[in-house]
Design a protein around this motif. Structure first.
Motif, PDB file in Angstrom:
ATOM      1  N   VAL A  88       0.859  -1.189   0.000  1.00  0.00           N
ATOM      2  CA  VAL A  88       0.000   0.000   0.000  1.00  0.00           C
ATOM      3  C   VAL A  88       0.895   1.240   0.000  1.00  0.00           C
ATOM      4  CG1 VAL A  88      -1.950   1.163   1.070  1.00  0.00           C
ATOM      5  CG2 VAL A  88      -1.630  -1.299   1.429  1.00  0.00           C
ATOM      6  N   VAL A  89       0.749   2.076  -1.011  1.00  0.00           N
ATOM      7  CA  VAL A  89       1.481   3.348  -1.059  1.00  0.00           C
ATOM      8  C   VAL A  89       0.549   4.411  -0.488  1.00  0.00           C
ATOM      9  CG1 VAL A  89       2.787   4.959  -2.485  1.00  0.00           C
ATOM     10  CG2 VAL A  89       2.586   2.569  -3.182  1.00  0.00           C
ATOM     11  N   VAL A  90       0.944   5.020   0.624  1.00  0.00           N
ATOM     12  CA  VAL A  90       0.104   6.029   1.281  1.00  0.00           C
ATOM     13  C   VAL A  90       0.766   7.400   1.206  1.00  0.00           C
ATOM     14  CG1 VAL A  90      -1.121   4.455   2.818  1.00  0.00           C
ATOM     15  CG2 VAL A  90       1.109   5.350   3.504  1.00  0.00           C
ATOM     16  N   ARG A  91      -0.065   8.404   1.276  1.00  0.00           N
ATOM     17  CA  ARG A  91       0.390   9.788   1.123  1.00  0.00           C
ATOM     18  C   ARG A  91      -0.447  10.674   2.032  1.00  0.00           C
ATOM     19  NH1 ARG A  91      -0.426  12.730  -4.757  1.00  0.00           N
ATOM     20  NH2 ARG A  91       0.739  14.656  -4.373  1.00  0.00           N
ATOM     21  N   ASP A  92       0.079  11.813   2.424  1.00  0.00           N
ATOM     22  CA  ASP A  92      -0.685  12.771   3.220  1.00  0.00           C
ATOM     23  C   ASP A  92      -2.108  12.852   2.657  1.00  0.00           C
ATOM     24  OD1 ASP A  92      -1.911  15.018   4.289  1.00  0.00           O
ATOM     25  OD2 ASP A  92      -0.124  16.270   4.184  1.00  0.00           O
ATOM     26  N   PRO A  93      -3.121  12.471   3.437  1.00  0.00           N
ATOM     27  CA  PRO A  93      -4.483  12.402   2.905  1.00  0.00           C
ATOM     28  C   PRO A  93      -5.033  13.723   2.380  1.00  0.00           C
ATOM     29  CG  PRO A  93      -4.473  12.128   5.294  1.00  0.00           C
ATOM     30  CD  PRO A  93      -3.058  12.043   4.855  1.00  0.00           C
ATOM     31  N   VAL A  94      -4.570  14.847   2.932  1.00  0.00           N
ATOM     32  CA  VAL A  94      -5.029  16.151   2.439  1.00  0.00           C
ATOM     33  C   VAL A  94      -4.458  16.399   1.044  1.00  0.00           C
ATOM     34  CG1 VAL A  94      -5.047  18.641   2.830  1.00  0.00           C
ATOM     35  CG2 VAL A  94      -5.242  17.068   4.772  1.00  0.00           C
ATOM     36  N   THR A  95      -3.153  16.219   0.894  1.00  0.00           N
ATOM     37  CA  THR A  95      -2.510  16.391  -0.413  1.00  0.00           C
ATOM     38  C   THR A  95      -3.070  15.391  -1.414  1.00  0.00           C
ATOM     39  OG1 THR A  95      -0.487  17.013   0.765  1.00  0.00           O
ATOM     40  CG2 THR A  95      -0.279  16.549  -1.588  1.00  0.00           C
TER      41      THR A  95
ATOM     42  N   LYS B 233      -4.363   6.986  14.537  1.00  0.00           N
ATOM     43  CA  LYS B 233      -4.738   5.578  14.651  1.00  0.00           C
ATOM     44  C   LYS B 233      -3.988   4.740  13.615  1.00  0.00           C
ATOM     45  CE  LYS B 233      -8.701   2.466  14.850  1.00  0.00           C
ATOM     46  NZ  LYS B 233     -10.185   2.337  14.753  1.00  0.00           N
ATOM     47  N   PHE B 234      -3.831   5.296  12.419  1.00  0.00           N
ATOM     48  CA  PHE B 234      -3.108   4.591  11.363  1.00  0.00           C
ATOM     49  C   PHE B 234      -1.646   4.403  11.733  1.00  0.00           C
ATOM     50  CE2 PHE B 234      -0.961   4.642   7.104  1.00  0.00           C
ATOM     51  CZ  PHE B 234      -1.468   3.438   6.639  1.00  0.00           C
ATOM     52  N   TYR B 235      -1.017   5.430  12.305  1.00  0.00           N
ATOM     53  CA  TYR B 235       0.371   5.312  12.756  1.00  0.00           C
ATOM     54  C   TYR B 235       0.492   4.196  13.792  1.00  0.00           C
ATOM     55  CZ  TYR B 235       0.899  10.114  10.891  1.00  0.00           C
ATOM     56  OH  TYR B 235       0.918  11.226  10.096  1.00  0.00           O
ATOM     57  N   GLN B 236      -0.498   4.144  14.672  1.00  0.00           N
ATOM     58  CA  GLN B 236      -0.483   3.153  15.748  1.00  0.00           C
ATOM     59  C   GLN B 236      -0.628   1.739  15.183  1.00  0.00           C
ATOM     60  OE1 GLN B 236      -3.606   3.787  18.681  1.00  0.00           O
ATOM     61  NE2 GLN B 236      -2.086   3.833  20.330  1.00  0.00           N
ATOM     62  N   MET B 237      -1.511   1.581  14.225  1.00  0.00           N
ATOM     63  CA  MET B 237      -1.775   0.271  13.639  1.00  0.00           C
ATOM     64  C   MET B 237      -0.570  -0.255  12.861  1.00  0.00           C
ATOM     65  SD  MET B 237      -5.669   0.948  12.284  1.00  0.00           S
ATOM     66  CE  MET B 237      -6.022  -0.721  11.717  1.00  0.00           C
ATOM     67  N   THR B 238       0.095   0.631  12.144  1.00  0.00           N
ATOM     68  CA  THR B 238       1.205   0.217  11.273  1.00  0.00           C
ATOM     69  C   THR B 238       2.559   0.260  11.963  1.00  0.00           C
ATOM     70  OG1 THR B 238       1.500   2.482  10.446  1.00  0.00           O
ATOM     71  CG2 THR B 238      -0.016   1.048   9.226  1.00  0.00           C
ATOM     72  N   GLY B 239       2.632   0.988  13.092  1.00  0.00           N
ATOM     73  CA  GLY B 239       3.921   1.146  13.781  1.00  0.00           C
ATOM     74  C   GLY B 239       4.828   2.112  13.060  1.00  0.00           C
ATOM     75  N   GLN B 240       4.260   2.978  12.207  1.00  0.00           N
ATOM     76  CA  GLN B 240       5.039   3.962  11.450  1.00  0.00           C
ATOM     77  C   GLN B 240       4.419   5.336  11.592  1.00  0.00           C
ATOM     78  OE1 GLN B 240       6.297   2.836   7.369  1.00  0.00           O
ATOM     79  NE2 GLN B 240       5.171   0.924   7.690  1.00  0.00           N
ATOM     80  N   ASN B 241       5.260   6.330  11.777  1.00  0.00           N
ATOM     81  CA  ASN B 241       4.805   7.715  11.806  1.00  0.00           C
ATOM     82  C   ASN B 241       5.182   8.342  10.471  1.00  0.00           C
ATOM     83  OD1 ASN B 241       4.424  10.498  12.151  1.00  0.00           O
ATOM     84  ND2 ASN B 241       4.900  10.399  14.326  1.00  0.00           N
ATOM     85  N   PHE B 242       4.193   8.630   9.651  1.00  0.00           N
ATOM     86  CA  PHE B 242       4.459   9.152   8.319  1.00  0.00           C
ATOM     87  C   PHE B 242       4.656  10.665   8.297  1.00  0.00           C
ATOM     88  CE2 PHE B 242       2.504   5.040   7.619  1.00  0.00           C
ATOM     89  CZ  PHE B 242       3.264   4.518   6.584  1.00  0.00           C
ATOM     90  N   GLY B 243       4.486  11.313   9.460  1.00  0.00           N
ATOM     91  CA  GLY B 243       4.807  12.729   9.567  1.00  0.00           C
ATOM     92  C   GLY B 243       3.844  13.678   8.910  1.00  0.00           C
ATOM     93  N   TRP B 244       2.598  13.270   8.680  1.00  0.00           N
ATOM     94  CA  TRP B 244       1.636  14.147   8.012  1.00  0.00           C
ATOM     95  C   TRP B 244       1.103  15.228   8.927  1.00  0.00           C
ATOM     96  CZ3 TRP B 244      -0.952   8.964   6.607  1.00  0.00           C
ATOM     97  CH2 TRP B 244      -0.234   8.344   5.566  1.00  0.00           C
TER      98      TRP B 244
END
Length: 382
Positions: free
Chosen positions: A216-223, A369-380
């Protein structure tokens, strides 16, 4: 006297018949010789073994080029060979040199898409995908597919099959027919970004293969939402403004989560559905932002996840300042590098900053919640 005349008349006929038979035999022999000669020219000479027990590639060098050329002609005749595939074939050859002395003693080559085992028996077989890029739309899935298919052990469908969300009734046999041919050790991949947000897809992929690897390629949801709107705007210039589509009621500030551009970015909600079928270790989350700023780093994670040797590195990329995206360096013999198409990197319209902030506030709890589930902080939300 009569007997002598009959004998003299019959003699030329017998000779003629013998000559005809001999000519026929000669022609058949020549045809057989031509056929065998043609066959022999496409087969490798016996491999020589050095005193150290290593294979010597000299005897296969000529066959390699000829075999590749013949397969190329075959693909062109079938209409299954396209300009993009030529680029990736050439690039794979440039960065994965021919080698007979690798583990297993097998050669890695075949029509510019080196197999894991030496095979003279055909072009491989069509297999159901072992790895699927399932999302998300406008997250960077096309860039990831273009980058990862440079790897010699990856074969991918160029177009989006949409099997699990639109064509499921066609059956797995139809789906397999869309896949490229692969050899033992190669991974078959496809990408359809809408899979991640389509509820039925997770169960369907699980039914096909519970061991499937998902990316899954994820991106800042606003952008991502603004990019999604920009794409739609390019096709339908008369659609309402981004601001008016964002809210159910602009005065109250209530976000319209039924609008797909907004709904796709609620990643935590969609992930919950997938985790009902697949464990987290079978899902890789790729940062769309880092795919631009550090493509080699993200591709390293992808190669590790797929169990592939890290072949795609920094030397494959350069940053195109005009497009604002990384591009693949040109292979030898190519006139230009490979960059994403004109539809990628569109200029976004100016959006009211207040609307952008409202959206950031809306997405923040879902992002956490997404950061918590994946164990990654994407910094958005930094």
């Amino acid at each position: 006297m009569a007997q002598s005349t009959v004998f003299s008349d019959a003699l030329p006929t017998k000779v003629y018949r013998k000559i005809v038979v001999m000519l026929c035999v000669l022609l058949m022999s020549l045809y057989l010789l031509y056929y065998l000669s043609d066959l022999c020219h496409t087969m490798p000479s016996p491999l020589r073994v050095s005193a150290q027990g290593k294979y010597l590639a000299a005897d296969l060098a000529g066959w390699q080029a000829l075999r590749r050329k013949r397969l190329l002609h075959k693909l062109q005749a079938q209409g299954g060979y396209w300009k993009g595939e030529r680029y990736f074939r050439d690039l794979r050859l440039q960065f994965q040199p021919f080698n007979l002395n690798q583990r297993g003693g097998t050669a890695r080559f075949l029509a510019g898409n080196p197999p894991s085992t030496l095979s003279f028996s055909g072009d491989g077989a069509r297999k159901l995908p072992q790895a699927i890029i399932i999302g998300v739309k406008k997250g960077g899935t096309r860039a990831l597919l273009e980058f990862v298919r440079v790897h010699p052990d990856v074969r991918a469908v160029g177009a989006e099959p949409h099997f699990f969300d639109r064509h499921y009734d066609e059956g797995l046999r139809w789906y397999r027919g869309l896949m490229p041919k692969t050899l033992d050790g190669q991974i078959t991949m496809e990408k359809t970004p809408s899979y991640f947000v389509t509820k039925e897809v997770a169960a369907r992929i699980y039914a096909m293969s519970k061991d499937a690897k998902l990316i899954v390629v994820v991106r800042d949801p606003v952008t991502r939402a603004i990019s999604d709107y920009t794409q739609t705007l390019s096709k339908k210039p008369d659609i309402p403004s981004f601001e008016s589509l964002t809210f159910k009621n602009r005065t109250t500030g209530l976000i319209d989560t039924s609008w797909s551009a907004i709904q796709i970015g609620i990643y935590a909600k969609h992930l919950e559905n997938w985790l009902q079928y697949f464990p987290m270790h079978q899902i890789l989350f790729v940062s769309g932002e880092r795919l631009i700023s550090d493509p080699a780093g993200e591709l390293g994670k992808v190669q590790d996840f797929l169990g592939l040797k890290r072949i795609i590195t920094d030397k494959h990329f350069y940053f195109n300042k005009t497009k604002g995206f990384p591009c693949l360096k040109k292979p030898e013999g190519s006139s230009k590098p490979h960059c994403l198409g004109k539809t990628k990197g569109r200029t976004h319209p100016n959006i009211d900053p207040e609307v952008v902030q409202r959206l950031r506030d809306f997405y923040r709890p879902f992002n956490m919640k997404f950061y918590q589930m994946t164990g990654q902080n994407f910094g958005w939300d930094n």
